[in-house]
Design a protein around this motif. Structure first.
Motif, PDB file in Angstrom:
ATOM      1  N   SER A 137       0.663  -1.314  -0.340  1.00  0.00           N
ATOM      2  CA  SER A 137       0.088  -0.476   0.150  1.00  0.00           C
ATOM      3  C   SER A 137       0.939   0.966  -0.368  1.00  0.00           C
ATOM      4  CB  SER A 137      -0.874  -0.104   1.184  1.00  0.00           C
ATOM      5  OG  SER A 137      -1.579   1.038   1.445  1.00  0.00           O
ATOM      6  N   TYR A 138       2.113   1.071   0.922  1.00  0.00           N
ATOM      7  CA  TYR A 138       2.748   2.222   0.727  1.00  0.00           C
ATOM      8  C   TYR A 138       3.169   3.000  -0.627  1.00  0.00           C
ATOM      9  CZ  TYR A 138       2.596   3.232   5.541  1.00  0.00           C
ATOM     10  OH  TYR A 138       2.499   3.273   7.384  1.00  0.00           O
ATOM     11  N   ASP A 139       3.862   1.206  -0.744  1.00  0.00           N
ATOM     12  CA  ASP A 139       4.725   1.555  -2.063  1.00  0.00           C
ATOM     13  C   ASP A 139       3.768   2.194  -3.726  1.00  0.00           C
ATOM     14  OD1 ASP A 139       7.151   0.756  -3.757  1.00  0.00           O
ATOM     15  OD2 ASP A 139       5.844  -1.004  -4.589  1.00  0.00           O
ATOM     16  N   GLN A 140       2.409   1.468  -3.644  1.00  0.00           N
ATOM     17  CA  GLN A 140       2.165   1.734  -4.423  1.00  0.00           C
ATOM     18  C   GLN A 140       1.039   3.460  -4.416  1.00  0.00           C
ATOM     19  OE1 GLN A 140       0.946   0.692  -7.244  1.00  0.00           O
ATOM     20  NE2 GLN A 140       2.160  -1.521  -6.228  1.00  0.00           N
ATOM     21  N   LEU A 141       1.367   4.316  -3.115  1.00  0.00           N
ATOM     22  CA  LEU A 141       1.333   5.375  -3.032  1.00  0.00           C
ATOM     23  C   LEU A 141       2.717   6.250  -2.996  1.00  0.00           C
ATOM     24  CD1 LEU A 141      -1.224   8.030  -1.271  1.00  0.00           C
ATOM     25  CD2 LEU A 141       0.220   7.301   0.568  1.00  0.00           C
ATOM     26  N   ARG A 142       3.596   6.189  -2.673  1.00  0.00           N
ATOM     27  CA  ARG A 142       4.251   6.029  -3.195  1.00  0.00           C
ATOM     28  C   ARG A 142       4.740   6.507  -5.197  1.00  0.00           C
ATOM     29  NH1 ARG A 142       9.967   4.603  -0.887  1.00  0.00           N
ATOM     30  NH2 ARG A 142       9.916   2.916  -2.064  1.00  0.00           N
ATOM     31  N   LYS A 143       4.551   5.808  -5.475  1.00  0.00           N
ATOM     32  CA  LYS A 143       4.420   5.898  -7.124  1.00  0.00           C
ATOM     33  C   LYS A 143       3.497   6.587  -7.544  1.00  0.00           C
ATOM     34  CE  LYS A 143       5.614   1.062  -8.323  1.00  0.00           C
ATOM     35  NZ  LYS A 143       4.816  -0.637  -8.719  1.00  0.00           N
ATOM     36  N   TYR A 144       2.444   6.574  -6.836  1.00  0.00           N
ATOM     37  CA  TYR A 144       1.650   7.378  -7.516  1.00  0.00           C
ATOM     38  C   TYR A 144       1.616   9.388  -7.439  1.00  0.00           C
ATOM     39  CZ  TYR A 144      -2.824  10.713  -6.776  1.00  0.00           C
ATOM     40  OH  TYR A 144      -3.962  12.029  -6.482  1.00  0.00           O
ATOM     41  N   GLN A 145       1.839   9.433  -6.290  1.00  0.00           N
ATOM     42  CA  GLN A 145       2.364  10.135  -5.699  1.00  0.00           C
ATOM     43  C   GLN A 145       3.733  11.045  -7.131  1.00  0.00           C
ATOM     44  OE1 GLN A 145       1.248  12.481  -3.999  1.00  0.00           O
ATOM     45  NE2 GLN A 145       0.789  11.829  -2.084  1.00  0.00           N
ATOM     46  N   ARG A 146       4.921  10.270  -6.864  1.00  0.00           N
ATOM     47  CA  ARG A 146       6.096  10.740  -8.210  1.00  0.00           C
ATOM     48  C   ARG A 146       5.216  10.946  -8.908  1.00  0.00           C
ATOM     49  NH1 ARG A 146       9.907   5.714  -6.140  1.00  0.00           N
ATOM     50  NH2 ARG A 146      11.046   6.928  -4.827  1.00  0.00           N
ATOM     51  N   ARG A 147       3.942  10.310  -9.529  1.00  0.00           N
ATOM     52  CA  ARG A 147       3.742  10.165 -10.902  1.00  0.00           C
ATOM     53  C   ARG A 147       2.748  11.891 -10.475  1.00  0.00           C
ATOM     54  NH1 ARG A 147       1.270   5.481 -11.332  1.00  0.00           N
ATOM     55  NH2 ARG A 147       2.847   4.639 -12.297  1.00  0.00           N
ATOM     56  N   THR A 148       2.253  12.239  -9.385  1.00  0.00           N
ATOM     57  CA  THR A 148       1.721  13.330  -9.949  1.00  0.00           C
ATOM     58  C   THR A 148       2.879  14.104  -9.624  1.00  0.00           C
ATOM     59  OG1 THR A 148      -0.068  12.797  -8.031  1.00  0.00           O
ATOM     60  CG2 THR A 148       0.310  15.089  -7.706  1.00  0.00           C
ATOM     61  N   LEU A 149       3.665  14.036  -9.293  1.00  0.00           N
ATOM     62  CA  LEU A 149       5.177  14.740  -9.806  1.00  0.00           C
ATOM     63  C   LEU A 149       5.639  15.134 -11.060  1.00  0.00           C
ATOM     64  CD1 LEU A 149       7.959  14.964  -6.893  1.00  0.00           C
ATOM     65  CD2 LEU A 149       6.685  17.016  -7.482  1.00  0.00           C
ATOM     66  N   ASP A 150       5.303  13.825 -12.138  1.00  0.00           N
ATOM     67  CA  ASP A 150       5.699  13.893 -13.457  1.00  0.00           C
ATOM     68  C   ASP A 150       5.361  15.116 -13.752  1.00  0.00           C
ATOM     69  OD1 ASP A 150       8.017  12.366 -12.654  1.00  0.00           O
ATOM     70  OD2 ASP A 150       7.095  10.140 -13.292  1.00  0.00           O
TER      71      ASP A 150
END
Length: 265
Positions: A116-129
């Motif tokens: 869950s943490y890892d998928q949230l981090r991926k979402y946040q990184r995509r938000t930055l992209d």
């Protein structure tokens, strides 16, 4: 067979579980219970709450299927995808709570939390992209970076107490829980794994599951030339009832295990 009764008969239990999910304050494991002790290992994200959310999500998906049927709507694929979501939640809850060994429960629970943490981090990184496309200001982008750092710190803390994290794989989970949900019934144990294959095809919009439920017209001259034929697929209540029943049994087992692990000795 009256397949509709499979869905109707599940509603009283689903409603009881719905009533539990809306309690305020939420249910807590009793002091000294298995889950209360499991929660102490990583108190920032509790295994008991991850399990409870899994059960709640599964029940909501199954009620959604019934809501459509109750309005006399039977879909070709959409209700299958809802059952798939329910199967994930129910199976995950059983997988976490079934072992009597605390270390195994904790490893499984923490692995789901880490995912869950890892998928949230991926979402946040995509938000930055996509920050420029989304029109995010520099201050907003910094907030996202801070969030990514926070998630990373949580993952690091989790890894410190649980270095044996595993990759969560639903197919493996269904294999593991089959004997727990359906002890001695190898047919329905296999049915759980077949359900995952079939329902995943619907969720990912792959044609093969629809084709297995379609009626194909007799080939005409043009069809024999091209090798193609016309198939007509609609809702199949019998197939849906089978997957629904397997999932409902899994969810029932999940709630019973959850309650057992929440009760003090």
């Amino acid at each position: 067979m009256d397949y509709l009764k499979v869905f109707e008969s599940a509603q009283p239990e689903l409603e009881q579980w719905r009533q539990r999910q809306v309690r305020n304050p939420p249910e807590e494991p009793q002091r000294g219970s298995d889950l209360a002790e499991d929660d102490k290992v990583f108190p920032y994200q509790r295994i008991s709450e991850m399990t409870r959310i899994s059960l709640i999500s599964a029940g909501e998906h199954l009620r959604l299927v019934w809501d459509a049927l109750d309005r006399k709507h039977l879909y070709t694929t959409a209700q299958h995808t809802a059952v798939r979501g329910a199967l994930v939640g129910a199976a995950q809850a059983v997988w976490i709570t079934a072992p009597d060994d605390a270390a195994t429960r904790q490893r499984r629970g923490h692995s789901v939390i880490a995912e869950s943490y890892d998928q949230l981090r991926k979402y946040q990184r995509r938000t930055l992209d996509l920050a420029d496309d989304l029109g995010n200001t520099a201050a907003q982008q910094q907030l996202v970076r801070d969030q990514i750092d926070w998630i990373t710190s949580r993952l690091d803390a989790l890894t410190a107490v649980q270095p044996a994290l595993m990759k969560v794989n639903v197919a493996d989970i269904l294999r593991d829980i089959g004997p727990i949900v359906f002890p001695g019934d190898t047919v329905r144990q296999g049915g759980l794994r077949l359900a995952w294959n079939t329902l995943s095809s619907d969720a990912h919009v792959l044609m093969w599951s629809i084709a297995t439920r379609a009626d194909f017209q007799a080939a005409g001259p043009a069809d024999r030339t091209t090798g193609l034929s016309v198939g007509i697929a609609g809702g199949q209540l019998g197939d849906l009832a089978g997957w629904y029943d397997l999932t409902m049994n899994t969810l029932r087992r999940g709630w019973r295990l959850f309650d057992r692990r929440c009760e003090a000795p």
